[in-house]
Motif scaffolding. Structure first.
Motif, mmCIF file in Angstrom:
data_model
loop_
_atom_site.group_PDB
_atom_site.id
_atom_site.type_symbol
_atom_site.label_atom_id
_atom_site.label_comp_id
_atom_site.label_asym_id
_atom_site.label_seq_id
_atom_site.Cartn_x
_atom_site.Cartn_y
_atom_site.Cartn_z
ATOM 1 N N PHE A 42 0.926 -1.364 -0.080
ATOM 2 C CA PHE A 42 -0.215 -0.154 -0.017
ATOM 3 C C PHE A 42 0.861 1.248 -0.056
ATOM 4 C CE2 PHE A 42 -3.550 -2.846 1.619
ATOM 5 C CZ PHE A 42 -4.204 -2.670 0.624
ATOM 6 N N MET A 43 2.216 1.172 0.517
ATOM 7 C CA MET A 43 2.978 2.240 0.647
ATOM 8 C C MET A 43 3.403 2.822 -0.867
ATOM 9 S SD MET A 43 5.271 1.548 4.228
ATOM 10 C CE MET A 43 6.279 3.085 3.799
ATOM 11 N N VAL A 44 3.589 2.036 -1.670
ATOM 12 C CA VAL A 44 4.143 2.053 -2.770
ATOM 13 C C VAL A 44 3.209 1.868 -4.053
ATOM 14 C CG1 VAL A 44 6.498 1.224 -2.353
ATOM 15 C CG2 VAL A 44 5.007 -0.571 -3.341
ATOM 16 N N ILE A 45 1.758 1.851 -3.797
ATOM 17 C CA ILE A 45 0.827 1.504 -4.854
ATOM 18 C C ILE A 45 0.766 2.720 -5.699
ATOM 19 C CG2 ILE A 45 -1.288 2.554 -3.314
ATOM 20 C CD1 ILE A 45 -2.883 0.202 -4.205
ATOM 21 N N ARG A 46 1.081 3.899 -5.307
ATOM 22 C CA ARG A 46 1.009 5.017 -6.071
ATOM 23 C C ARG A 46 2.111 5.009 -7.380
ATOM 24 N NH1 ARG A 46 4.334 9.547 -4.649
ATOM 25 N NH2 ARG A 46 5.769 9.081 -2.683
ATOM 26 N N HIS A 47 3.085 4.124 -7.024
ATOM 27 C CA HIS A 47 3.970 3.571 -7.910
ATOM 28 C C HIS A 47 3.777 2.787 -8.911
ATOM 29 C CE1 HIS A 47 6.437 6.739 -6.096
ATOM 30 N NE2 HIS A 47 6.514 6.096 -4.798
ATOM 31 N N GLY A 48 2.942 1.690 -8.454
ATOM 32 C CA GLY A 48 2.667 0.598 -8.964
ATOM 33 C C GLY A 48 2.331 -0.599 -8.104
ATOM 34 N N VAL A 49 1.559 -1.672 -8.712
ATOM 35 C CA VAL A 49 1.229 -2.646 -7.850
ATOM 36 C C VAL A 49 2.533 -3.802 -7.828
ATOM 37 C CG1 VAL A 49 -0.434 -4.651 -7.547
ATOM 38 C CG2 VAL A 49 -1.007 -2.142 -8.350
ATOM 39 N N ILE A 50 2.713 -4.396 -6.705
ATOM 40 C CA ILE A 50 3.718 -5.276 -6.815
ATOM 41 C C ILE A 50 2.830 -6.802 -6.419
ATOM 42 C CG2 ILE A 50 5.659 -6.405 -5.275
ATOM 43 C CD1 ILE A 50 6.194 -3.735 -3.925
ATOM 44 N N PRO A 51 2.785 -7.537 -7.556
ATOM 45 C CA PRO A 51 2.125 -8.819 -7.636
ATOM 46 C C PRO A 51 2.784 -9.758 -6.955
ATOM 47 C CG PRO A 51 3.275 -8.479 -9.762
ATOM 48 C CD PRO A 51 3.540 -7.146 -8.950
ATOM 49 N N ALA A 52 2.036 -10.886 -6.698
ATOM 50 C CA ALA A 52 2.545 -12.254 -5.876
ATOM 51 C C ALA A 52 3.893 -12.589 -6.487
ATOM 52 C CB ALA A 52 1.408 -12.964 -5.394
ATOM 53 N N SER A 53 4.986 -12.754 -6.015
ATOM 54 C CA SER A 53 5.953 -13.489 -6.779
ATOM 55 C C SER A 53 6.051 -14.973 -6.629
ATOM 56 C CB SER A 53 7.210 -12.965 -6.108
ATOM 57 O OG SER A 53 7.350 -13.348 -4.754
ATOM 58 N N TYR A 54 6.826 -15.816 -7.450
ATOM 59 C CA TYR A 54 6.668 -17.172 -7.521
ATOM 60 C C TYR A 54 7.173 -17.628 -6.079
ATOM 61 C CZ TYR A 54 8.314 -21.764 -8.439
ATOM 62 O OH TYR A 54 8.411 -23.316 -8.409
ATOM 63 N N GLY A 55 8.194 -16.852 -5.449
ATOM 64 C CA GLY A 55 8.515 -17.355 -4.157
ATOM 65 C C GLY A 55 7.320 -17.119 -3.133
ATOM 66 N N GLY A 56 6.640 -16.112 -3.638
ATOM 67 C CA GLY A 56 5.325 -16.097 -2.488
ATOM 68 C C GLY A 56 4.505 -17.323 -2.476
ATOM 69 N N LYS A 57 4.230 -17.398 -3.808
ATOM 70 C CA LYS A 57 3.384 -18.707 -4.046
ATOM 71 C C LYS A 57 3.820 -19.779 -3.359
ATOM 72 C CE LYS A 57 0.083 -16.877 -6.427
ATOM 73 N NZ LYS A 57 -1.144 -16.729 -5.965
ATOM 74 N N VAL A 58 5.286 -20.042 -3.407
ATOM 75 C CA VAL A 58 5.861 -21.345 -2.885
ATOM 76 C C VAL A 58 5.931 -21.067 -1.370
ATOM 77 C CG1 VAL A 58 7.909 -22.545 -2.279
ATOM 78 C CG2 VAL A 58 7.400 -21.594 -4.765
ATOM 79 N N LYS A 59 5.910 -20.044 -0.733
ATOM 80 C CA LYS A 59 5.845 -19.681 0.823
ATOM 81 C C LYS A 59 4.457 -20.141 1.072
ATOM 82 C CE LYS A 59 4.012 -16.051 1.713
ATOM 83 N NZ LYS A 59 2.754 -15.391 1.858
#
Length: 214
Positions: A141-158
């Motif tokens: 949410f802090m960087v949403i004005r710059h763009g959206v950080i989608p879930a990474s592959y590592g995040g899915k493994v986690k």
């Protein structure tokens, strides 16, 4: 008497010159992905299932534990299904990029807190995982004005490792060593991917600043 010139045999008859009209507008693909699609509906359904799972988990008896496990795995399945549908049918939206991780964190967080209240998972493990998840959400949410950080592959493994570890704690009779190994692996990947998200957020801000400076 003027001489009439006949056109050559087989030539098409002459036609008066026509004034060309305005050029046709370029074809633009105006298709927009609606926020209200099946992938996002599954994400919302996963959020709605969380209270049901929590209630089942606090009921005593192996039957209720199996029921809680079934609800937990069903909710976890929707996580994999909504991501697959979004990618296959181009249903990816900014809402989904934000809501999907939140739904995952709500399910995992509810399971960890409940199992810690029941005395089955140490509180420090629950706090460490929830702190990482809350920190990544806040960072998004802090960087949403710059763009959206989608879930990474590592995040899915986690997420998968967390689901497996929690499921082993829900099922009665699983050896403690097996549970600890699974949870330890999930915890290590959880913290490691948290650092990765911080790096990605910093890079996203740097790219946004460079674009504004040009």
């Amino acid at each position: 008497m003027t001489e009439r010139i006949e056109p050559p045999v087989g030539a098409p008859p002459s036609t008066p010159d026509t004034v060309p009209g305005p050029p046709a507008p370029p074809v633009v693909d105006a298709r927009r992905v609606s926020t209200w699609n099946i992938a996002n509906a599954l994400t919302i359904a996963r959020l709605a299932i969380v209270p049901v799972f929590t209630v089942f988990l606090f009921f005593e008896g192996p039957g209720w534990r199996i029921a809680a496990l079934g609800v937990f795995l069903l909710a976890s399945l929707t996580d994999q299904l909504d991501g697959w549908l979004a990618r296959k049918y181009a249903l990816i939206t900014d809402f989904g990029k934000i809501a999907d991780p939140i739904a995952d964190k709500a399910l995992i967080g509810a399971a960890l807190v409940s199992l810690s209240i029941l005395g089955e998972i140490p509180w420090w493990v629950t706090i460490a995982i929830i702190a990482r998840e809350a920190g990544v959400t806040l960072l998004r949410f802090m960087v949403i004005r710059h763009g959206v950080i989608p879930a990474s592959y590592g995040g899915k493994v986690k997420t998968v490792l967390q689901i497996v570890a929690i499921a082993l704690y829900i099922v009665p009779g699983i050896p403690g060593l097996v549970r600890w190994v699974a949870m330890g692996l999930a915890l290590a990947v959880t913290l490691g991917t948290g650092v990765d998200y911080v790096i990605r957020a910093i890079r996203l801000r740097q790219v946004a600043r460079s674009a504004r400076a040009e």
